[in-house]
Design an enzyme around this catalytic site. Structure first.
Site, PDB file in Angstrom:
ATOM      1  N   HIS A  13       1.082  -1.244   0.297  1.00 46.18           N
ATOM      2  CA  HIS A  13      -0.040  -0.078  -0.224  1.00 46.18           C
ATOM      3  C   HIS A  13       1.080   1.274  -0.131  1.00 46.18           C
ATOM      4  O   HIS A  13       1.664   1.716   0.953  1.00 46.18           O
ATOM      5  CB  HIS A  13      -1.305   0.062   1.510  1.00 46.18           C
ATOM      6  CG  HIS A  13      -1.761   1.140   1.019  1.00 46.18           C
ATOM      7  ND1 HIS A  13      -3.561   0.649   1.142  1.00 46.18           N
ATOM      8  CD2 HIS A  13      -1.183   2.390   1.048  1.00 46.18           C
ATOM      9  CE1 HIS A  13      -3.870   2.113   1.382  1.00 46.18           C
ATOM     10  NE2 HIS A  13      -2.884   2.879   1.265  1.00 46.18           N
ATOM     11  N   HIS A  15       1.696   5.396  -1.604  1.00 45.36           N
ATOM     12  CA  HIS A  15       1.105   7.216  -2.796  1.00 45.36           C
ATOM     13  C   HIS A  15       2.660   7.193  -3.219  1.00 45.36           C
ATOM     14  O   HIS A  15       3.368   7.161  -2.195  1.00 45.36           O
ATOM     15  CB  HIS A  15       0.858   7.600  -1.817  1.00 45.36           C
ATOM     16  CG  HIS A  15      -0.734   6.731  -0.803  1.00 45.36           C
ATOM     17  ND1 HIS A  15      -1.889   6.852  -1.352  1.00 45.36           N
ATOM     18  CD2 HIS A  15      -1.279   6.199   0.383  1.00 45.36           C
ATOM     19  CE1 HIS A  15      -3.213   6.927  -1.085  1.00 45.36           C
ATOM     20  NE2 HIS A  15      -2.460   6.223   0.142  1.00 45.36           N
ATOM     21  N   LYS A  99      -9.490  -0.384  -5.825  1.00 45.59           N
ATOM     22  CA  LYS A  99      -9.107   0.391  -4.842  1.00 45.59           C
ATOM     23  C   LYS A  99     -10.839   0.635  -4.867  1.00 45.59           C
ATOM     24  O   LYS A  99     -11.024   0.935  -4.751  1.00 45.59           O
ATOM     25  CB  LYS A  99      -8.727   0.549  -4.732  1.00 45.59           C
ATOM     26  CG  LYS A  99      -9.406   1.078  -3.310  1.00 45.59           C
ATOM     27  CD  LYS A  99      -7.626   1.519  -1.873  1.00 45.59           C
ATOM     28  CE  LYS A  99      -7.906   2.091  -0.784  1.00 45.59           C
ATOM     29  NZ  LYS A  99      -6.525   3.118  -0.527  1.00 45.59           N
ATOM     30  N   HIS A 136     -10.249   0.398   1.493  1.00 46.06           N
ATOM     31  CA  HIS A 136      -9.882   1.816   2.505  1.00 46.06           C
ATOM     32  C   HIS A 136     -11.212   1.766   3.552  1.00 46.06           C
ATOM     33  O   HIS A 136     -12.831   2.795   2.741  1.00 46.06           O
ATOM     34  CB  HIS A 136     -10.015   3.782   1.878  1.00 46.06           C
ATOM     35  CG  HIS A 136      -9.920   4.637   3.443  1.00 46.06           C
ATOM     36  ND1 HIS A 136      -9.216   5.175   2.957  1.00 46.06           N
ATOM     37  CD2 HIS A 136     -10.888   4.789   4.857  1.00 46.06           C
ATOM     38  CE1 HIS A 136      -8.735   5.801   4.136  1.00 46.06           C
ATOM     39  NE2 HIS A 136      -9.461   5.920   5.028  1.00 46.06           N
ATOM     40  N   HIS A 174      -4.642  -0.551   6.173  1.00 48.66           N
ATOM     41  CA  HIS A 174      -4.861   0.391   7.112  1.00 48.66           C
ATOM     42  C   HIS A 174      -5.598  -0.583   8.654  1.00 48.66           C
ATOM     43  O   HIS A 174      -5.895   1.266   8.358  1.00 48.66           O
ATOM     44  CB  HIS A 174      -4.163   2.245   6.293  1.00 48.66           C
ATOM     45  CG  HIS A 174      -5.505   2.630   5.298  1.00 48.66           C
ATOM     46  ND1 HIS A 174      -6.532   2.144   6.090  1.00 48.66           N
ATOM     47  CD2 HIS A 174      -4.817   2.593   4.929  1.00 48.66           C
ATOM     48  CE1 HIS A 174      -7.058   3.512   5.444  1.00 48.66           C
ATOM     49  NE2 HIS A 174      -6.440   3.258   4.431  1.00 48.66           N
ATOM     50  N   ASP A 247       1.159   2.881   3.584  1.00 47.01           N
ATOM     51  CA  ASP A 247       0.785   4.068   3.414  1.00 47.01           C
ATOM     52  C   ASP A 247       1.244   5.353   3.237  1.00 47.01           C
ATOM     53  O   ASP A 247       0.681   5.868   4.178  1.00 47.01           O
ATOM     54  CB  ASP A 247      -0.805   4.140   4.524  1.00 47.01           C
ATOM     55  CG  ASP A 247      -1.786   4.813   3.846  1.00 47.01           C
ATOM     56  OD1 ASP A 247      -2.285   5.005   2.845  1.00 47.01           O
ATOM     57  OD2 ASP A 247      -2.443   5.153   4.866  1.00 47.01           O
TER      58      ASP A 247
HETATM   59  C1  NCD Z   1      -3.517   9.049   2.125  1.00 45.96           C
HETATM   60  C2  NCD Z   1      -3.025  10.093   0.549  1.00 45.96           C
HETATM   61  O1  NCD Z   1      -2.793  11.217   1.344  1.00 45.96           O
HETATM   62  O2  NCD Z   1      -3.286   9.539  -0.546  1.00 45.96           O
HETATM   63  N1  NCD Z   1      -3.923   9.973   2.970  1.00 45.96           N
HETATM   64  C3  NCD Z   1      -4.137   9.253   4.228  1.00 45.96           C
HETATM   65  O3  NCD Z   1      -4.090   9.678   5.609  1.00 45.96           O
HETATM   66  N2  NCD Z   1      -3.495   7.601   4.450  1.00 45.96           N
HETATM   67  C4  NCD Z   1      -5.519   8.177   1.166  1.00 45.96           C
HETATM   68  C5  NCD Z   1      -5.585   7.295   2.454  1.00 45.96           C
HETATM   69  O4  NCD Z   1      -4.854   6.441   1.981  1.00 45.96           O
HETATM   70  O5  NCD Z   1      -6.231   7.721   3.283  1.00 45.96           O
HETATM   71 ZN    ZN Z   2      -3.560   5.385   1.592  1.00 38.69          ZN
END
Ligand code: NCD
Ligand code: ZN
Length: 348
Positions: A13, A15, A99, A136, A174, A247
Site C-alpha cells: 500500500h 502512494h 480499490k 479503505h 491500513h 501507506d
Molecule cells: C492518503 C493520501 O494522502 O493519499 N492519506 C492518508 O492519510 N492515508 C490516502 C489514504 O490512504 O487514505
Molecule cells: Zn493510502
C-alpha cells in the site's frame, strides 16, 4: 552489532503521486522494496487500465538508474466503473487490484464510491476473475465519530459485502482498531489486511504531544493505545493474513502545516526500518520477514522475492525534511532517531 538479513520485502500500500513529487519519493521505496501496490488516488484518479498503464510507465521512468523495482497497479473504483474494465485490468497482467474509496473518506476520494451496492456487478466480475479488492474501510457519514469510522464500516459495509461475494479476495487497508484485527483474523478465507508503521508505533497522543502535530495526521486517524497494542500483538503473532503496507502518503509541508491540513504520513524513507523497530518492541523480530516479504506475495498470488536486504541495529537521525518539487517533505520521525538502518540490498 546486530544484523538482520531478510528476503527483499514488498510494500502492499503505497502512494507515490506524480510528476516532481513522484521523482522525489520513488527512490526511497525502490531502495528497500522489490514491488509495491501503487495507490490510484491521483487527481484525476486512475480509473482505467489505460490510465494505469501510462502511470506505470511514468513510475518506471522516474526510477533511479539501475533500480530494480516493479510497480503493481490498482484501479480506482467509482459508481460508474464498468465490469468490462475489470476484465481489461485482469488481462493486463500489471493491474493486481481495484480499490474502494468511500466518497469523501480521504485525500482525493471525491470521485469515490457513494454506495457499494452500486458495485455489485463489478465485484461479481472481480470475484469471477480473482482480482483483489482493496478497501479503505471507513464510513464517511460526518455524524459518525472519527474514531469509530472503521468499526462501523466493518459492521455496516464490509462484513455484508464479504458475505454477498464469498469468493472475492479482500484486503482491508491500513487497519487501526481492535475491531478490524478481530474481523480479519476471524474472517472467512480470502480476507487479509495491511498494517502501517504509524499504527504500530504511535497512538493518538502523538497527534497532540505538546501541541498539534499535523505530520502525525493520517487516515484512518491514530487510535488509543489499546488499539495500537492489539495491532502489534497481531502482527507479532505471525498471521498470514497480515502484511506490510506503509501507506506512505507524501504531502508538501505547505499543505500539512495550515489551518486545514491534508491527511497522510510520509514513511518511505524508512519503510522497512520502522517496522523493524515495531517488531523488536514486540520481541518478534523473527516474524518480520513473513510480514514484510511472504504474506502479501502469497495473498496476491505472486512469486516471493529472491533478493535480500540487510538491516543493522544502528541508530541514525532522520533529516528535518527532504526536497519535494517546489515544496519540501517532512518525514516521519523528522529530526529524531530511528534505531535500525538499511545497510545493504542485493537483487537476485
Ligand atoms: C492518503 C493520501 O494522502 O493519499 N492519506 C492518508 O492519510 N492515508 C490516502 C489514504 O490512504 O487514505
Ligand atoms: Zn493510502
Amino acid at each position: 552489532m546486530t544484523v538482520l538479513r531478510l528476503t527483499r520485502p514488498d510494500d502492499w500500500h503505497l502512494h507515490v503521486r506524480d510528476g516532481a513529487a513522484l521523482a522525489a519519493v520513488i527512490p526511497f521505496t525502490a531502495a528497500r522494496f522489490a514491488r509495491a501496490i501503487i495507490m490510484p488516488n491521483l487527481k484525476p484518479p486512475i480509473t482505467t487500465t489505460a490510465l494505469a498503464e501510462a502511470y506505470r510507465g511514468r513510475i518506471l521512468a522516474a526510477l533511479p538508474p539501475g533500480a530494480r523495482f516493479e510497480p503493481l497497479m490498482s484501479l480506482y473504483l467509482t459508481d460508474r466503473t464498468d465490469p468490462e474494465e475489470i476484465s481489461r485490468a485482469k488481462g493486463s497482467g500489471f493491474v493486481h487490484g481495484a480499490k474502494i474509496y468511500p466518497a469523501g473518506a480521504t485525500t482525493h476520494s471525491d470521485a469515490g464510491v457513494t454506495d457499494v451496492r452500486r458495485l455489485d456487478a463489478v465485484l461479481a466480475r472481480m470475484e469471477e476473475l480473482d482480482l483483489v479488492l482493496q478497501v479503505h474501510g471507513e464510513l464517511t457519514d460526518p455524524a459518525v465519530d472519527v474514531f469509530e469510522r472503521e468499526p462501523r464500516f466493518i459492521e455496516q459495509v464490509l462484513a455484508p459485502l464479504a458475505q454477498r461475494h464469498p469468493r472475492l479476495r479482500i484486503v482491508l487497508e491500513h487497519i487501526s482498531t481492535i475491531t478490524a484485527v478481530q474481523f480479519v483474523l476471524g474472517a472467512r478465507e480470502g480476507i487479509a489486511a495491511t498494517v502501517t508503521p504509524q499504527h504500530l508505533l504511535m497512538n493518538r497522543n502523538a497527534l497532540f504531544a505538546g501541541g498539534i502535530r499535523p505530520h502525525h495526521y493520517c487516515l484512518p486517524v491514530l487510535k488509543a493505545e489499546r488499539h495500537r497494542a492489539a495491532l502489534l500483538a497481531a502482527v507479532a503473532g505471525g498471521s498470514r493474513r497480515l502484511f506490510l503496507g506503509t501507506d506512505s502518503a507524501p504531502h508538501g509541508r505547505r499543505t500539512k502545516e495550515i489551518a486545514c491540513g491534508c491527511a497522510g504520513i510520509f514513511s518511505a524513507h524508512a519503510g522497512i526500518e520502522l517496522y523493524a523497530e515495531a517488531f523488536e518492541e514486540a520481541g518478534a523480530l523473527e516474524k518480520l520477514e513473513g510480514f514484510a516479504a511472504f504474506h502479501g506475495a502469497d495473498f496476491y498470488r505472486l512469486p516471493r522475492n529472491t533478493g535480500t536486504i540487510t538491516l543493522a541495529r544502528e541508530s541514525w537521525e532522520v533529516p528535518a525534511c527532504y526536497p519535494f518539487g517546489p515544496d519540501e517533505l517532512v518525514p516521519l520521525r523528522a529530526g529524531e532517531r530511528i534505531h535500525w538502518r538499511l545497510s545493504g540490498a542485493a537483487a537476485a
